[in-house]
Design a protein around this motif. Structure first.
Motif, PDB file in Angstrom:
ATOM      1  N   SER A 399       0.772  -1.196  -0.138  1.00 39.81           N
ATOM      2  CA  SER A 399       0.128  -0.040  -0.029  1.00 39.81           C
ATOM      3  C   SER A 399       0.839   1.362  -0.096  1.00 39.81           C
ATOM      4  O   SER A 399       0.366   2.475  -0.080  1.00 39.81           O
ATOM      5  CB  SER A 399      -0.753   0.094   1.226  1.00 39.81           C
ATOM      6  OG  SER A 399      -0.196   0.086   2.212  1.00 39.81           O
ATOM      7  N   SER A 400       2.224   1.026  -0.035  1.00 32.16           N
ATOM      8  CA  SER A 400       2.912   2.240   0.239  1.00 32.16           C
ATOM      9  C   SER A 400       3.607   2.805  -0.873  1.00 32.16           C
ATOM     10  O   SER A 400       4.564   3.642  -0.838  1.00 32.16           O
ATOM     11  CB  SER A 400       4.088   2.150   1.100  1.00 32.16           C
ATOM     12  OG  SER A 400       3.597   1.676   2.313  1.00 32.16           O
ATOM     13  N   ILE A 424       2.738 -12.749  -1.464  1.00 26.41           N
ATOM     14  CA  ILE A 424       3.604 -11.614  -0.785  1.00 26.41           C
ATOM     15  C   ILE A 424       4.730 -12.642   0.160  1.00 26.41           C
ATOM     16  O   ILE A 424       4.473 -14.020   0.242  1.00 26.41           O
ATOM     17  CB  ILE A 424       2.977 -10.639   0.100  1.00 26.41           C
ATOM     18  CG1 ILE A 424       2.157 -11.435   1.186  1.00 26.41           C
ATOM     19  CG2 ILE A 424       2.110  -9.874  -0.566  1.00 26.41           C
ATOM     20  CD1 ILE A 424       1.672 -10.463   2.429  1.00 26.41           C
ATOM     21  N   GLY A 448       6.857  -4.097   2.455  1.00 22.06           N
ATOM     22  CA  GLY A 448       6.201  -3.954   3.686  1.00 22.06           C
ATOM     23  C   GLY A 448       6.685  -4.834   4.727  1.00 22.06           C
ATOM     24  O   GLY A 448       7.124  -5.977   4.561  1.00 22.06           O
ATOM     25  N   GLY A 450       4.633  -6.558   6.894  1.00 25.94           N
ATOM     26  CA  GLY A 450       3.784  -7.611   6.937  1.00 25.94           C
ATOM     27  C   GLY A 450       4.350  -8.715   5.848  1.00 25.94           C
ATOM     28  O   GLY A 450       4.682 -10.036   5.932  1.00 25.94           O
ATOM     29  N   SER A 451       4.776  -8.120   4.681  1.00 31.60           N
ATOM     30  CA  SER A 451       5.082  -8.983   3.482  1.00 31.60           C
ATOM     31  C   SER A 451       6.855  -9.544   4.014  1.00 31.60           C
ATOM     32  O   SER A 451       6.840 -10.911   3.780  1.00 31.60           O
ATOM     33  CB  SER A 451       5.636  -8.015   2.416  1.00 31.60           C
ATOM     34  OG  SER A 451       4.309  -7.577   1.831  1.00 31.60           O
ATOM     35  N   TYR A 454       6.941 -13.098   6.020  1.00 36.33           N
ATOM     36  CA  TYR A 454       6.884 -14.218   5.348  1.00 36.33           C
ATOM     37  C   TYR A 454       7.923 -15.154   5.104  1.00 36.33           C
ATOM     38  O   TYR A 454       8.091 -16.501   4.922  1.00 36.33           O
ATOM     39  CB  TYR A 454       6.149 -14.276   4.006  1.00 36.33           C
ATOM     40  CG  TYR A 454       4.453 -13.761   4.271  1.00 36.33           C
ATOM     41  CD1 TYR A 454       3.537 -14.691   4.266  1.00 36.33           C
ATOM     42  CD2 TYR A 454       4.153 -12.824   4.500  1.00 36.33           C
ATOM     43  CE1 TYR A 454       2.338 -14.735   4.291  1.00 36.33           C
ATOM     44  CE2 TYR A 454       2.717 -12.424   4.526  1.00 36.33           C
ATOM     45  CZ  TYR A 454       1.805 -13.194   4.666  1.00 36.33           C
ATOM     46  OH  TYR A 454       0.527 -12.918   4.638  1.00 36.33           O
ATOM     47  N   ASN A 476       4.416  -0.130   9.048  1.00 36.12           N
ATOM     48  CA  ASN A 476       3.257   0.541   9.396  1.00 36.12           C
ATOM     49  C   ASN A 476       2.529  -0.288  10.254  1.00 36.12           C
ATOM     50  O   ASN A 476       1.278  -0.085  10.712  1.00 36.12           O
ATOM     51  CB  ASN A 476       2.122   0.793   8.292  1.00 36.12           C
ATOM     52  CG  ASN A 476       1.890  -0.215   7.606  1.00 36.12           C
ATOM     53  OD1 ASN A 476       1.862  -1.567   7.776  1.00 36.12           O
ATOM     54  ND2 ASN A 476       1.702   0.053   5.992  1.00 36.12           N
ATOM     55  N   SER A 478       1.131  -2.983  10.512  1.00 38.42           N
ATOM     56  CA  SER A 478      -0.506  -3.435   9.883  1.00 38.42           C
ATOM     57  C   SER A 478      -0.173  -4.064   8.596  1.00 38.42           C
ATOM     58  O   SER A 478       0.684  -3.937   7.770  1.00 38.42           O
ATOM     59  CB  SER A 478      -1.287  -2.582   9.939  1.00 38.42           C
ATOM     60  OG  SER A 478      -0.991  -1.286   9.360  1.00 38.42           O
ATOM     61  N   TYR A 479      -1.445  -4.805   8.069  1.00 38.03           N
ATOM     62  CA  TYR A 479      -1.802  -5.042   6.816  1.00 38.03           C
ATOM     63  C   TYR A 479      -2.907  -3.952   6.428  1.00 38.03           C
ATOM     64  O   TYR A 479      -3.846  -4.167   6.142  1.00 38.03           O
ATOM     65  CB  TYR A 479      -2.541  -6.434   6.927  1.00 38.03           C
ATOM     66  CG  TYR A 479      -1.541  -7.751   7.121  1.00 38.03           C
ATOM     67  CD1 TYR A 479      -0.313  -7.815   7.055  1.00 38.03           C
ATOM     68  CD2 TYR A 479      -2.237  -8.768   7.641  1.00 38.03           C
ATOM     69  CE1 TYR A 479       0.376  -8.947   7.513  1.00 38.03           C
ATOM     70  CE2 TYR A 479      -1.802 -10.150   7.915  1.00 38.03           C
ATOM     71  CZ  TYR A 479      -0.325 -10.252   7.982  1.00 38.03           C
ATOM     72  OH  TYR A 479       0.323 -11.034   8.413  1.00 38.03           O
ATOM     73  N   ARG A 480      -1.935  -2.976   6.094  1.00 37.17           N
ATOM     74  CA  ARG A 480      -2.674  -1.698   5.762  1.00 37.17           C
ATOM     75  C   ARG A 480      -3.585  -1.864   4.473  1.00 37.17           C
ATOM     76  O   ARG A 480      -4.512  -1.469   4.524  1.00 37.17           O
ATOM     77  CB  ARG A 480      -1.824  -0.493   5.563  1.00 37.17           C
ATOM     78  CG  ARG A 480      -2.388   0.790   5.321  1.00 37.17           C
ATOM     79  CD  ARG A 480      -1.256   2.124   5.383  1.00 37.17           C
ATOM     80  NE  ARG A 480      -1.556   3.120   5.223  1.00 37.17           N
ATOM     81  CZ  ARG A 480      -1.129   3.880   3.718  1.00 37.17           C
ATOM     82  NH1 ARG A 480      -0.515   2.977   3.011  1.00 37.17           N
ATOM     83  NH2 ARG A 480      -1.539   4.847   3.424  1.00 37.17           N
ATOM     84  N   VAL A 481      -3.003  -2.542   3.628  1.00 37.53           N
ATOM     85  CA  VAL A 481      -3.859  -2.438   2.381  1.00 37.53           C
ATOM     86  C   VAL A 481      -5.283  -3.351   2.624  1.00 37.53           C
ATOM     87  O   VAL A 481      -6.251  -3.229   1.878  1.00 37.53           O
ATOM     88  CB  VAL A 481      -3.074  -3.223   1.103  1.00 37.53           C
ATOM     89  CG1 VAL A 481      -2.897  -4.754   1.382  1.00 37.53           C
ATOM     90  CG2 VAL A 481      -3.665  -2.908   0.072  1.00 37.53           C
ATOM     91  N   LEU A 482      -5.101  -4.425   3.352  1.00 34.30           N
ATOM     92  CA  LEU A 482      -6.548  -5.038   3.822  1.00 34.30           C
ATOM     93  C   LEU A 482      -7.258  -3.956   4.555  1.00 34.30           C
ATOM     94  O   LEU A 482      -8.440  -4.169   4.501  1.00 34.30           O
ATOM     95  CB  LEU A 482      -5.972  -6.266   4.479  1.00 34.30           C
ATOM     96  CG  LEU A 482      -5.073  -7.396   3.823  1.00 34.30           C
ATOM     97  CD1 LEU A 482      -4.999  -8.639   4.648  1.00 34.30           C
ATOM     98  CD2 LEU A 482      -5.811  -7.730   2.321  1.00 34.30           C
TER      99      LEU A 482
END
Ligand SMILES: Cc1ncc(C[n+]2csc(CCOP(=O)(O)OP(=O)(O)O)c2C)c(N)n1
Length: 555
Positions: A399-400, A424, A448, A450-451, A454, A476, A478-482
């Protein structure tokens, strides 16, 4: 014919195919090969600590080098762990030979531990999938696998290697590599027909896809775009720098959303796709991305992509570098004086539009330059201004990433590699592979938080093999895009501000501590100044560095 063991033959075959690195994670079924490697000086084994990391490293290496990358995985569970990243490699057309150890065939029928039908498991995500059932076939199948992965359209292949094949010995003729020459020149009649439409168009637009970078056709496409006075967009979900980002006709990369694509393409009367996928969307929509009546001319080395979703006025099967000069020459021959003058005027107008958009983006970034917490756009602008011209970007910004393709200079065919499959966890390990392929260029991965988690163990591989990547974590928490997308549903989350399973903050994840525990130097940045200072140091460091950037969590 020399008598060879399967494992020695495999190493010799790979060396003859030009392979220098073997990305892997071993288990019992691979032990004959691991033993052979102990007595081998030609192949360097790059150890990844989980198969997803191993697979993405090989993908990054294959994409950045254009050479065959080879992976060795452990039986069914190892292949299973790699599948998400194999999917990404397939979407990017990465020429990777994926191998996995298989149980000895003498007791395969009894379904031993770790056994599964490996070629069937891999088949949906590769161009070709097979198993060596007879040692005499090993050379044939390795040659076929290498040839197939590298033949256009390039992509991953799979070969299962039973342990008995690697152990056995036999007189073997190793044969020799085959390469399919990629410069397929498009059909002359189709080129003429395409040129007639382009020469008549009053507002043509170009979408450039990965095939442009793969075939190193930036100059050829830029020449045609300038002749036509046509703006150039990158295809949705960029995995390469499909067009030079600093070119004055470049308008950025299309998104994966139907309404946004339709808006971007509104007002044009002819769409020229050069290797672009039309269109990979990430959300369903009632809005059709292709504006009504917009005719399509499509040049692509992959017949599958031609007319895949839309009827095309002219479809040309061909390599961009081999075919674009023919197309430009045919257009030039058809442009009368009035059309030439109109194209020249369009060129000036389109350059002004692109420059104004770029300026607006820079102004927006400048206005946020001192904001704390850091805004993603301001960070991208600052990094773009600070990076040396030969830097290579690996991108999993999720999302960034807004504005990235115009704030960061990615001008040559090896300057940018992005997550295009959507699985991801690709960015950290892919960057390790990219740096192994391009050791003389600075490699910066924007990933990101979150990514990154993994495949976080890829950091250890970077430290272990001294691969000097700069990993920038866009944190961030978070999983901001979600969160953004569930908010758009206008349901409970939007009304209550409660997001289930999307916060990574209780407890906070200490990326600096994680990186150091893997042997990677690390620092945290809360301001753009701190981020730039850490970046400057990282770019001159000997080994890998991780920079954990605390970003604004706002949606
Ligand atoms: C293998 C895999 N698992 C889950 C997802 C779903 N998914 C897409 S984006 C995302 C969150 C990404 O978080 P981060 O990297 O921090 O980026 P941000 O959204 O915060 O910008 C998730 C979980 C996915 N695409 N692939």
């Amino acid at each position: 014919m020399p008598v060879l063991s399967g494992r020695r033959a495999l190493l010799q075959l790979l060396a003859q195919e030009g392979v220098e690195l073997l990305f892997g994670n071993p288990g019992t079924t691979e032990l004959p090969l691991m033993d052979a490697l102990a007595g081998d000086e030609t192949l360097r084994y790059v150890l990844g600590l989980q198969e997803a990391s191993v697979m993405a490293m090989a993908d990054g290496y294959a994409r950045a080098s254009g050479r065959l990358a080879v992976v060795n995985l452990h039986a069914a569970p190892g292949l299973g762990n790699a599948m998400g990243m194999l999917y990404d490699a397939q979407k990017a057309g990465a020429p990777v030979l994926v191998t996995a150890g298989q149980q000895d065939q003498s007791y395969g029928a009894s379904e031993p531990f770790l056994w599964a039908d490996l070629p069937t498991l891999a088949r949906p995500f590769v161009k070709w999938s097979g198993e060596v059932r007879r040692l005499a076939d090993l050379p044939r199948l390795v040659r076929r696998a290498a040839k197939t992965a590298l033949a256009p359209p390039t992509g991953p292949v799979f070969l299962s290697l039973p342990a008995d094949i690697l152990q056995d010995e036999a007189p073997l003729d190793l044969g020799a590599p085959t390469r399919v020459a990629p410069r397929l020149r498009g059909d002359p009649a189709a080129v003429e027909a395409a040129a007639a439409l382009l020469a008549r168009a009053s507002r043509p637009v170009i979408i450039a896809g990965d095939a442009v970078a793969h075939s190193r056709a930036h100059d050829e496409l830029a020449a045609l775009a300038e002749l036509l006075g046509a703006p150039v967009y990158g295809e949705p979900v960029a995995s390469t720098a499909a067009f030079p980002a600093s070119h004055p006709l470049f308008r950025g990369v299309l998104t994966r959303l139907g309404p946004a694509i339709r808006e971007a393409l509104a007002g044009y009367d002819l769409l020229l796709s050069v290797g672009a996928d039309l269109f990979t969307l990430s959300l369903p929509s009632t809005v059709e991305p292709l504006p009504d009546g917009l005719a399509i001319v499509h040049l692509d080395p992959d017949p599958w992509e031609l007319g895949k979703n839309y009827a095309e006025a002219v479809s040309i099967l061909g390599d961009p570098k081999a075919t674009l000069p023919d197309l430009a020459a045919a257009v030039r021959a058809k442009l009368g004086a009035a059309a030439l003058a109109a194209a020249g005027a369009r060129l000036a107008t389109e350059k002004r539009i692109a420059a104004a958009e770029r300026q607006a983006l820079l102004a927006e970034a400048a206005a946020a330059a001192t904001a704390v917490p850091i805004r993603p756009l301001a960070l991208l602008a600052a990094i773009g201004a600070a990076l040396p011209a030969n830097a290579v970007l690996v991108e999993e910004t999720i999302s960034s990433g807004r504005g990235l393709h115009r704030l960061l200079r990615t001008d040559d065919a090896q300057s940018f590699f992005g997550l295009c499959g959507g699985g991801i966890g690709w960015g950290l390990p892919a960057a390790v592979g990219v740096k192994l392929a391009l050791p003389d260029r600075p490699v910066v991965a924007l990933v990101g938080d979150g990514s990154a988690l993994y495949t976080i163990q890829a950091l250890w591989t970077a430290a272990h093999h001294r691969v000097g990547v700069v990993f920038v974590i866009l944190n961030n928490a978070s999983y901001r895009v979600l969160k953004q997308r569930v908010t758009a549903l206008q349901g409970h989350a939007a009304q209550t501000g409660r997001y289930v399973g999307m916060d990574l903050d209780d407890p906070a994840i200490d990326f600096v501590g994680l990186a150091r525990s893997f042997g990677v130097a690390a620092g945290r940045a809360s301001t753009i100044g701190e981020a730039l200072e850490l970046l400057g140091r990282a770019l001159t460091a000997d080994g890998p560095t991780l920079i954990d950037v605390t970003l604004d969590r706002g949606l």
